[in-house]
Design an enzyme around this catalytic site. Sequence first.
Site, short mmCIF file in Angstrom:
data_model
loop_
_atom_site.label_atom_id
_atom_site.label_comp_id
_atom_site.label_asym_id
_atom_site.label_seq_id
_atom_site.Cartn_x
_atom_site.Cartn_y
_atom_site.Cartn_z
NE ARG A 45 -4.29 -1.55 0.64
CZ ARG A 45 -5.12 -1.81 1.64
NH1 ARG A 45 -5.06 -1.11 2.75
NH2 ARG A 45 -6.03 -2.75 1.53
CG ASP A 86 -14.06 7.13 4.26
OD1 ASP A 86 -14.68 6.07 4.08
OD2 ASP A 86 -12.82 7.16 4.46
C1 LIG Z 1 -14.38 -1.22 3.37
S1 LIG Z 1 -14.85 0.46 3.29
C2 LIG Z 1 -16.59 0.32 3.58
C3 LIG Z 1 -17.39 1.14 2.61
C4 LIG Z 1 -18.90 0.98 2.72
N1 LIG Z 1 -19.37 1.33 4.05
C5 LIG Z 1 -19.32 -0.41 2.35
O1 LIG Z 1 -19.69 -1.19 3.24
O2 LIG Z 1 -19.29 -0.77 1.17
C6 LIG Z 1 -14.23 1.07 4.86
C7 LIG Z 1 -14.06 2.57 4.89
O3 LIG Z 1 -13.84 2.95 6.26
C8 LIG Z 1 -13.01 4.09 6.26
N2 LIG Z 1 -12.41 4.22 7.60
C9 LIG Z 1 -11.50 3.43 8.21
N3 LIG Z 1 -11.19 3.90 9.42
C10 LIG Z 1 -11.94 5.01 9.61
C11 LIG Z 1 -12.07 5.94 10.67
N4 LIG Z 1 -11.36 5.85 11.81
N5 LIG Z 1 -12.92 6.98 10.52
C12 LIG Z 1 -13.65 7.10 9.38
N6 LIG Z 1 -13.57 6.25 8.34
C13 LIG Z 1 -12.72 5.22 8.44
C14 LIG Z 1 -12.00 3.81 5.17
O4 LIG Z 1 -11.39 4.99 4.70
C15 LIG Z 1 -12.87 3.09 4.11
O5 LIG Z 1 -13.28 3.97 3.10
#
Ligand SMILES: C[S@@+](CC[C@H](N)C(=O)[O-])C[C@H]1O[C@@H](n2cnc3c(N)ncnc32)[C@H](O)[C@@H]1O
Length: 275
Positions: free
Chosen positions: A34, A143
């Site tokens: 990454r 996000d």
């Molecule tokens: C796997 S995606 C899920 C997207 C969508 N909710 C779905 O289920 O298809 C996880 C997202 O969580 C975000 N994320 C991870 N840690 C986070 C945090 N501490 N605060 C806000 N967003 C976070 C990441 O940037 C990523 O875009």
Amino acid sequence: MSIGPEELDYVRDLVFRRSAIVLEPAKQYLVESRLARLVLDEGCDTLDELVHRLQSEPPGDLHARVVEAMTTNETSFFRDLHPFEALREHVIPALVAQREATRSLFVWCAAASTGQEAYTIAMILREHFPALAAWSVRIVATDLSTEVLARARAGIYRQFEINRGLPEERLRAHFEPHGIDWRIRPELRAMVEFRQANLIDDWGAMPTPDLVFLRNVLIYFDVPTKRALLGRVHDLLARDGVLFLGGSETTSGLDDRFERIAQGKAVYYRRRDGC
Ligand SMILES: C[S@@+](CC[C@H](N)C(=O)[O-])C[C@H]1O[C@@H](n2cnc3c(N)ncnc32)[C@H](O)[C@@H]1O
């Protein structure tokens, strides 16, 4: 591109402190792959050199970019389908009846990634609940990552992203061609507000949500973080509101003030009476 053990520990600690994402030592390959692009973008020769730069500089943009690079942004339109069927068939009709007096609805799509989840909700509202056009309806999608939010705001998707979950009929209804890609039509884009929010920080001014989508993000956190986050969501959610989690996530054993509702093949959560 390989990373030394101390440098790996530094990155794991940085990512945990800033996002709560847990990177086990075995995820070394993930860190290496990454961060490879960032090493090149920053003109470094090795990953360790990038880490030494992070260690020597005051916390700033580069640190944030490392954390963002370590997020997993996997998502798709109508992901897992069943939650969205339950939303259309049961959850929204119930909320529409309950909110008849105020005629307002607030949806929070937390951890929204590149926007497909929030636009899926907007499509459902537009297709099946035309009366809501006269209501005050807000969909706020948040996000941690500014990069995914920029993509979400632009609403431009590649053909392979469209192919994952969208039939031709929906493509025609909600997208317009954009070169070789597809762009969400302005009227649907206008239904969703994207903003940056870190789930472990202050969420800023947030109205009481009727619906919270917190899907496929708890899986990256440890138990104390999951507990704290679910506790905050519980207290913020409307008493008759609904929480959707990802297919492998649960409130069970973390916050028992939530009641699990199984509807067909979908599962969602409500605050227990009196909690
Ligand atoms: C796997 S995606 C899920 C997207 C969508 N909710 C779905 O289920 O298809 C996880 C997202 O969580 C975000 N994320 C991870 N840690 C986070 C945090 N501490 N605060 C806000 N967003 C976070 C990441 O940037 C990523 O875009």
